[in-house]
Design a protein around this motif. Structure first.
Motif, PDB file in Angstrom:
ATOM      1  N   ILE A   1     -19.076  14.186 -17.129  1.00 61.63           N
ATOM      2  CA  ILE A   1     -18.609  12.808 -17.044  1.00 61.63           C
ATOM      3  C   ILE A   1     -19.803  11.871 -17.184  1.00 61.63           C
TER       4      ILE A   1
ATOM      5  N   GLY B   1     -14.546  11.515 -11.132  1.00 61.92           N
ATOM      6  CA  GLY B   1     -14.689  12.889 -10.677  1.00 61.92           C
ATOM      7  C   GLY B   1     -14.953  12.969  -9.185  1.00 61.92           C
TER       8      GLY B   1
ATOM      9  N   ARG C   1     -20.955   4.484 -11.897  1.00 63.50           N
ATOM     10  CA  ARG C   1     -20.695   3.580 -13.009  1.00 63.50           C
ATOM     11  C   ARG C   1     -19.753   2.485 -12.526  1.00 63.50           C
TER      12      ARG C   1
HETATM   13  C1  TPP Z   1     -11.945  12.672 -13.835  1.00 65.85           C
HETATM   14  C2  TPP Z   1     -12.778  12.561 -15.031  1.00 65.85           C
HETATM   15  N1  TPP Z   1     -13.624  13.541 -15.322  1.00 65.85           N
HETATM   16  C3  TPP Z   1     -14.394  13.467 -16.420  1.00 65.85           C
HETATM   17  C4  TPP Z   1     -14.336  12.392 -17.247  1.00 65.85           C
HETATM   18  C5  TPP Z   1     -15.237  12.305 -18.428  1.00 65.85           C
HETATM   19  N2  TPP Z   1     -14.604  12.575 -19.695  1.00 65.85           N
HETATM   20  C6  TPP Z   1     -14.105  11.599 -20.441  1.00 65.85           C
HETATM   21  S1  TPP Z   1     -13.467  12.139 -21.898  1.00 65.85           S
HETATM   22  C7  TPP Z   1     -13.878  13.749 -21.513  1.00 65.85           C
HETATM   23  C8  TPP Z   1     -13.611  14.881 -22.442  1.00 65.85           C
HETATM   24  C9  TPP Z   1     -12.910  14.505 -23.652  1.00 65.85           C
HETATM   25  O1  TPP Z   1     -12.683  15.637 -24.416  1.00 65.85           O
HETATM   26  P1  TPP Z   1     -11.377  15.743 -25.281  1.00 65.85           P
HETATM   27  O2  TPP Z   1     -10.189  15.559 -24.433  1.00 65.85           O
HETATM   28  O3  TPP Z   1     -11.456  17.009 -26.045  1.00 65.85           O
HETATM   29  O4  TPP Z   1     -11.422  14.462 -26.203  1.00 65.85           O
HETATM   30  P2  TPP Z   1     -12.347  14.167 -27.448  1.00 65.85           P
HETATM   31  O5  TPP Z   1     -13.343  13.175 -26.973  1.00 65.85           O
HETATM   32  O6  TPP Z   1     -12.950  15.455 -27.875  1.00 65.85           O
HETATM   33  O7  TPP Z   1     -11.410  13.622 -28.444  1.00 65.85           O
HETATM   34  C10 TPP Z   1     -14.479  13.817 -20.289  1.00 65.85           C
HETATM   35  C11 TPP Z   1     -14.958  15.061 -19.705  1.00 65.85           C
HETATM   36  C12 TPP Z   1     -13.438  11.370 -16.894  1.00 65.85           C
HETATM   37  N3  TPP Z   1     -13.309  10.281 -17.622  1.00 65.85           N
HETATM   38  N4  TPP Z   1     -12.686  11.482 -15.798  1.00 65.85           N
END
Ligand code: TPP
Ligand code: TPP
Ligand code: SF4
Ligand code: SF4
Ligand code: SF4
Ligand code: SF4
Ligand code: SF4
Ligand code: SF4
Ligand code: MG
Ligand code: MG
Lengths: 294, 199, 389, 91, 389, 294, 199, 91
Positions: free
Chosen positions: E38, E90, E115
């Motif tokens: 995150i 998170g 943040r």
């Molecule tokens: C609770 C929480 N944990 C972690 C995040 C950080 N985070 C935002 S998008 C993401 C992963 C995105 O991956 P995916 O769903 O495959 O989308 P992509 O960007 O690859 O299209 C993460 C881990 C968050 N916003 N909220």
């Protein structure tokens, strides 16, 4: 804001796009935009009043889709697009609710909702852009990252076996399951359209390039190179056994429509059940309202 | 020496951040100064101009962000257009002369140009453009000791690429020194004690 | 406005606090419930799901509390009054999406029937130690509303208040019940539907082309619109502007976060409900909420018998805290006494507000049982003698 | 595997003609449209657009069969095709 | 004790706060990391996972933050110093299992690179609005320790402190970083391994048949034992007795919850670290933590130039709060000024502690950027003029 | 506390039970105790030093198992037994870690960890007592409750299709999958023993009576009646296709060992990968320690 | 009238909680009094003695838990053994004489016995034992108006079982009245105004 | 289906004899052992144990074949069987 050449007519998709937010944030040669094009085309064909379609995304690059589509649209929390959509749908059964999100969002942090929504046959369509990576956060390993592939959290190559998403969806009870790459624009559009028309939990996986992170880190070139790779390596296998749909690093990608079956949706099952129990005392949930509207 | 703020900018893939990092590291690790590096993050930054901000000072740096750059390095047209106004017509602007053709000096802003991409290509790897720029920056600003920067380059780049990178650094540096010599006298706005020592 | 009579079980009932809460929700017009079982709150879900089919609404047992809370937010956007019910561990899991509800300004009600914590703690026994969590449990700055009932009747009544506040202020409202109230059965009078006032979110009167979803209107609260009617709105948990579009800037942040907080704090006079008894000329004011407000009374009676001038404040609304009123009373009272079934939570806010003007005596209890009124009496006596450190 | 070059339905229907519209400044020069145009109608232009990318131009505009592949593939909503003089089709 | 040299990257480095945190963890002997990416915390994970294979330890990217936190608790019981790293959303998801860590008394470190919030908020921009959540985010009564670094060097140093406190007090310790520090690159000096003091949990010297896992020993903290060596211990999130067995009684609850809280509060003198500057004869004391403690300095210099007697307190330990010291200073100072990148969180505790003895001026900031020192200066000036409402 | 008759020798299972906590909390004719008996017998046979076995439970009636077994044992939070066990195992690879918990705990709230642990082939054994209900909280619908069955949150009969647990486990990658009822004591014990011996993610489902809630609410009699029902309705189908293992209300229960295959465990895959990358510079994780111990 | 505390106890399946519920409801809904019912919850309660506590008062009930029962109804031996000591030798104890054979009166504790199970069995349904007990309780304690309790039974039991339950109630009540009559005079410890009115 | 009455391995091995031990006060009278003893060795006794349940008693103790089904099925750890005079086996 988009600067337009003179006397060019409006792009036909603009009707369904929030043009005041274009250009979008996606990188050059990213595949998400193509998936959105296909989705808009599918919506265009879809014979459901457009104002009664809602789009829900989680968080991620793909999660930004909801923000660009000019329908009622919700950009929720990471992993919770499906339960949010469940609430949206159950509270207003007239809506067609589409979840459009990324592989990490839907299958990693959101995995529990995914399997349970499929099990319940919640009446939503889930479109998952599988770019094999968590893109938004800078390219970490996803539960879809192929074995040996590089990511910022598998700097020495991924050692975790990825999910086969059609298998997961189908084992849990999805009634419609298809996979295409973002190159298969017509078939993808058709599948999206079929999914929209299918009552129950329908799932469409879109394998698409993340040029900036997945492709670059794995030295696979640009998004265009990935499209070329999809062209050479994808194989249409309609009705394939879902257990055979694993994707290995830069290896064959089996695409097609794998599952298309009938099961009562959550609301149908609720109504049938209550009808049996209460007979005429029970007003089927959701139906009356639809009648009223008609 | 008081605080000097530097913005390094260009498009993704040009090594913009690394260039800023090496400036900061040179100052902080081998230059005996304080240096704080910041970068722009965020989805809105995807695919557009990227930039690093370095603050160099011989006092502890308290306020961590750039307020108004004293020096700017611009490696792309888009970046130049976006960030040049920040200088407000003051300070030093360093550009790649082929990539940023429209760059021009203003009243109190001194402009230095270098065909950094071409020099890098001549060295065989376009990718060392940022190191050429770093050499050029070192020569022109005299903000950080030449040897400190050179040592930083030598010890920070991937093994096996040291020679190439040092050559790139030297080319940029020499190009800068020559340009300075060809001038009557450097008349940068923010000439400070330390810089004179270094000179 | 009056409520939809379909959900109203008018009459006198002998109900526990959990069941009364479910009846309150139905009476308030709640027609969507998503939840996950957890002691001692499950009976709310059980009653709701057995009642809802013939009332016209829907119930879903989700796979977990994360999903429950997210579904509630979604359902509320679809126009249904929505709720979920849980206890401490589930409340912790809901925090992220409570933040989403606050940020998207989603009317919804979260009931927490508090048990002993931390962690799994004492699942079947009473506690009041999630009070600070109700206010601070999600990341970032935001404000919520929290009410605390002391009987099944209040559980019914306050649940209706909770829905009303949720609708009026587009905010998640917490009903901070406790196990003792949740599991205690008493008489509950449910009035005729025509006697129950309920609030509904203000729907925009603007057409889709004029409407922007986050323009503050009355009370700093934006009007809502119906989903599915062509408004094509966008809502996000990101910092956003009046169109609901993400804007990544400190200015946008300043605007949205301050408004989220102000819409509660600036309307505090409307939101804050307290019961006062003999406070005007009291030397000592006892403050309590939930079951503790009842357990406190015998101690107060005892003290009054002994000639002490003891006033009483019962917090119906715990958050926002009745800052203004307490500041006034702090000028006249010699001391506050505050029992809570925790080691000191709301009392911290009380201490902060009185700002040294009077003394504050906390009567802590780690949970699992209510206070012995004798302990509260002792604190009142101490307060009367003024012997604090 | 050639199926993408020739969309499945390409030879079943009468071939129409398309008029190509390019929203130049929206293009990010990915080349998808150029690569997958079945009629090789498009090439990336030499000039930059205001964003600094090379948008496509239609060098064989008359060959366009209105298959809309370019339109669908474009991730930027920067190119689309309208139907031109359908009478003259019949290829 | 000295640290295991394998993890120590002795020398001068130019690192951002996130990377420095990972180095701090490795230097402190952390050998297990479970996390979920995150922004703006991911770089900690990225550095850890690229460094750990040759240091001898393991990294796992979990499916979510719930799993990450649970895995960290499990790993710590297996004897490895363990950590996870996250940001607001998170952190909210981790709250339930942070409560488990507190209840099971598990040494572990949770880093929150803050943040802008609430909800998804401003993912790439700075905030300090999870400070109250760090203290109150899980249900029930418990206490944790929270530290807040203001530079990459401090990120390195405080991460080591965090592990040391975690081990000493068997408690989850939060490193409440902020995006600005996390993403800022500065010089970080990593000392030789022999110069780094690290603490390890006290292991019991009793044999399995004598040992009980929850008998309070030194500092009210029970000794631990090695899992896998025949101690056959049981640990639970339920209220438990000294054997670790569930006991559903108010007495057991009273005992365990009070001890969990006391072991932190009664050892506050050991845990609390603050930096003071010119506080003794100050009229005005500025208090800050994290990045704000740096941004504050130019304002203080300015004020001193103007002749104001301004002292400064930087909180290294934010929780527990330095109550004792503030109470002393409240007697001499005329006012406190507290800037935070939130709408008022830690300042509430400051207000409570000074209890009206001096005035408290809060300088709020909704997030997305650090304060303009001029705004802090303005507040100092106001404080000097004494013009508060 | 247990009152013993005179001159009765110690029950052989007492060695592995926390006798100071017996009698346990489970109701008369509850099946959990039998599952524990079988587990203890399996542990007895298992040739791994007993002090190196740890048991982790979540929350529920079954979740109380960890509290009765005299091994290092942890009673964690609802749904998080698997990630807790993951940490326990990864941080001390010498341990054999067993998760023993209920269907709601593992598959509802804990579903995401279940599927991902199976995918990664985390080296743990998961024993799931499936009593078709959330028992501890008073008998709510579980994701295993058969269609039409009654529960306190499906007072008019369950309308949600339940999971087929062996299918879910096997689709996600479990290397060992078996199902028995609590009547199949010998086969169950064998399966548990095989699972313990199997490196990687092994899964044993134990269908067992909840007499107080599930049986009573569905008027199925006592636990004994349910055992009789299992006796009549279970069918051994070793190696059956996992898609065929659904359980309908009071219908046939297919039992057996369904999956037994090889895949590298999480730690093995990590070590192989790093070994390839770093060669001798890399000390295989977990191995040295084991050697030292030996 | 001040507060009267009643414990109803037995084993699971005997309708213990319902019996308590009906006492409370009778008092609160049809008896014009205040009544608070509590039950023991929790895993530790699984399968062992279960119990309900009713507090009846004509003032508002503030403290919600029982402190020391005034009246106890015990329907099983285990429950009797566990809870009887709570009476501390004072108050009223009502037992099923077949199930709780060891019950005996103490100094200030008055014991009333009824073969409730047998009566219920005679009525054809052992399950109405709790209603028999309720009738007995109503007669003996006179705490709540007979009609109020009877009406509560009538309106609270499942449709179709009203007659059976009323018969059970009446049987228990009559048994109690007879028992009282056969005594010289009721000398319960906690005789209060209201009860005399009812008597 | 009879396989549970006769444990699979019951007729493969020489039948030994078992000595049955019942921890009476731990029993909750579920009847599992009684129902599934292949030799009908056990019945529930008339008397109550201290908990109020009817524990089993061995009415045909000599028939016990030490199959341990009762031991394994018992959810209360209240019954177990030890091997008695293995010499006399051979059935
Ligand atoms: C609770 C929480 N944990 C972690 C995040 C950080 N985070 C935002 S998008 C993401 C992963 C995105 O991956 P995916 O769903 O495959 O989308 P992509 O960007 O690859 O299209 C993460 C881990 C968050 N916003 N909220
Ligand atoms: C976060 C959280 N949510 C809910 C609960 C309440 N809860 C405890 S056990 C349980 C379900 C148990 O069901 P299962 O795992 O099937 O175990 P069983 O009791 O049936 O053996 C629930 C919902 C909890 N303890 N924590
Ligand atoms: S980072 Fe990857 S997925 Fe995200 S916009 Fe760029 S190319 Fe697309
Ligand atoms: S529509 Fe587009 S892709 Fe198709 S022929 Fe015309 S230019 Fe080529
Ligand atoms: S596909 Fe779109 S973005 Fe790509 S080159 Fe063609 S017009 Fe430009
Ligand atoms: S409630 Fe059900 S599962 Fe729980 S102990 Fe009783 S019988 Fe067993
Ligand atoms: S061991 Fe038990 S089940 Fe087997 S024969 Fe003997 S008494 Fe019967
Ligand atoms: S199986 Fe155990 S508990 Fe059941 S009757 Fe036999 S000895 Fe008693
Ligand atoms: Mg992705
Ligand atoms: Mg269960």
């Amino acid at each position: 804001m988009a600067t337009k050449n003179n006397n060019v007519p409006e792009h036909p998709m603009e009707r369904l796009l929030r043009m005041d937010r274009i250009p979008h944030i996606w990188c050059p040669t990213c595949g998400i935009g193509t998936a959105v094009s296909c989705f808009i085309s599918a919506i265009d064909k879809f014979k459901h009043p457009h104002e009664k379609i809602a789009v829900v995304s989680g968080i991620g690059c793909t999660g930004r889709v909801a923000g660009y589509i000019k329908l009622d649209s919700f950009h929720t929390t990471h992993g919770r697009a499906i339960p949010f959509a469940t609430g949206l749908k159950l509270a207003n059964p007239d809506l067609k609710v589409v979840v459009f999100s990324g592989d990490g969002d839907l299958i990693s942090i959101g995995g529990n909702h995914f399997i349970h929504a499929a099990r319940r046959n919640t009446d939503i369509t889930v479109v998952c852009v599988n770019n094999f990576i968590y893109a938004m956060t800078g390219g970490q390993c996803a539960p879809t990252t192929p074995l040996t592939a590089n990511s910022s959290t598998t700097p020495y190559g991924n050692h975790e076996r990825p999910f086969n998403l059609p298998l997961l969806a189908s084992s849990c009870g999805a009634v419609y399951v298809a996979r295409w790459t973002s190159l298969h624009i017509r078939r993808l559009t058709n599948s999206m359209h079929e999914a929209l028309n299918k009552p129950g939990f329908s799932f469409v996986e879109v394998v698409a390039p993340c040029s900036t992170l997945y492709a670059r880190r794995n030295r696979l070139g640009t998004g265009l190179d990935l499209l070329k790779f999809y062209h050479d390596s994808s194989e249409i296998c309609h009705g394939a056994d879902p257990t055979e749909l694993d994707i290995a690093f830069q290896d064959k990608i089996k695409v097609g429509k794998f599952i298309d079956r009938e099961r009562p949706t959550f609301i149908d099952a609720w109504n049938d059940n209550m009808k049996k129990k209460f007979g005429d005392k029970f007003d089927p949930y959701g139906e009356k309202k639809a009648k009223k509207a008609a | 020496m008081s605080r000097t703020e530097i913005r390094v900018t260009g498009y993704g893939g040009q090594g913009v951040i690394l260039c800023g990092y090496l400036i900061g590291k040179s100052a902080a690790i081998h230059g005996g100064m304080h240096a704080t590096l910041n970068q722009s993050f965020g989805p809105e930054a995807r695919g557009s101009a990227c930039s690093a901000q370095v603050i160099v000072s011989d006092e502890k740096i308290l306020y961590p962000y750039m307020r108004k750059p004293d020096v700017m390095i611009a490696m792309s047209r888009e970046a130049y257009n976006k960030f040049a106004p920040e200088l407000g017509g003051k300070g030093i602007m360093l550009v790649d002369e082929d990539l940023v053709k429209e760059a021009k000096a203003e009243k109190n802003m001194k402009l230095y140009k270098i065909p950094a991409t071409r020099i890098a290509e001549d060295l065989g790897r376009r990718i060392v453009l940022n190191i050429v720029m770093l050499g050029f920056f070192t020569a022109i600003t005299k903000l950080i000791d030449h040897d400190a920067v050179r040592k930083t380059v030598e010890t920070s780049v991937p093994k096996g690429t040291e020679q190439l990178n040092l050559k790139a650094f030297d080319s940029g540096y020499e190009f800068g020194i020559k340009q300075l010599e060809s001038e009557s006298k450097p008349k940068k706005k923010s000439t400070k004690k330390k810089k004179e020592v270094a000179a | 406005m009056k409520t939809d009579p379909k959900g109203v079980l008018t009459g006198e009932h002998y109900l526990d606090g959990d069941h009364a809460c479910a009846e309150g929700a139905l009476a308030a017009g709640c027609r969507f419930f998503a939840g996950y079982p957890i002691t001692p709150s499950t009976e709310v879900a059980e009653r709701f799901c057995s009642r809802i089919p013939l009332v016209g609404g829907i119930f879903i047992q989700m796979e977990d509390e994360l999903g429950s809370m997210a579904a509630v937010v979604g359902a509320s956007w679809s126009g249904k009054k929505s709720m979920t019910v849980t206890s401490g561990p589930g409340f912790s899991l809901m925090m992220e999406n409570i933040g989403l509800a606050a940020m998207m300004e989603t009317p919804c009600v979260v009931v927490n029937v508090q048990r002993g914590g931390p962690s799994t703690g004492l699942p079947t026994m009473v506690g009041q130690a999630d009070m600070m969590q109700a206010r601070w449990g999600s990341h970032g700055d935001y404000e919520i509303i929290a009410l605390s009932p002391a009987s099944p009747q209040e559980s019914f009544d306050y649940t209706i208040f909770a829905f009303n506040f949720a609708e009026k202020y587009r905010v998640p409202v917490m009903v901070m019940m406790d196990e003792c109230v949740g599991h205690m059965t008493e008489k509950v009078v449910i009035p005729p539907a025509g006697k129950i006032d309920v609030a509904y979110r203000t729907m925009t009167t603007l057409s889709p082309d004029k409407y922007l979803p986050y323009v503050p209107e009355k009370n700093l609260v934006p009007d809502m619109m119906p989903v599915g009617e062509g408004y094509n709105i966008h809502s996000t948990g990101l910092t956003h502007d009046e169109r609901g579009y993400p804007v990544m800037s400190p200015d946008a942040q300043d605007k949205i976060v301050n408004r989220l907080v102000d819409k509660i704090n600036k309307n505090a006079d409307d939101i804050i409900m307290i019961e006062e008894e003999d406070t005007e000329d009291a030397d000592i004011i006892v403050m309590a909420y939930g079951i503790t407000s009842r357990v406190t009374m015998p101690a107060i009676f005892e003290a009054r018998k002994k000639g002490l001038k003891v006033g009483f404040i019962k917090l119906i609304t715990v958050w926002p805290f009745p800052e203004k009123r307490i500041k006034q009373l702090a000028k006249t009272a010699k001391a506050f006494v505050m029992p809570e079934i925790n080691l000191g939570q709301v009392v911290l806010e009380l201490e902060r507000i009185v700002a040294g003007k009077t003394k504050v005596y906390h009567v802590p209890h780690a949970g699992g049982w209510v206070h012995d009124p004798a302990d509260i009496y002792k604190a009142i006596e101490e307060a009367a003698n003024g012997n604090k450190k | 595997m050639q199926f993408w070059r020739k969309p499945l339905d390409a030879d079943k229907i009468k071939v129409p003609h398309g008029e190509i519209h390019i929203v130049r400044d929206r293009c990010k020069g990915c080349g998808f449209c150029v690569e997958y145009c079945p009629k090789d109608v498009l090439v990336l232009s030499e000039e930059f657009n205001t964003k600094g990318y090379h948008p496509p131009e239609a060098v064989k505009a008359d060959d366009c069969v209105h298959c809309q592949l370019c339109e669908m593939l474009c991730p930027e909503f920067a190119i689309f095709v309208t139907l031109k003089d359908e009478e003259s089709v019949e290829a």
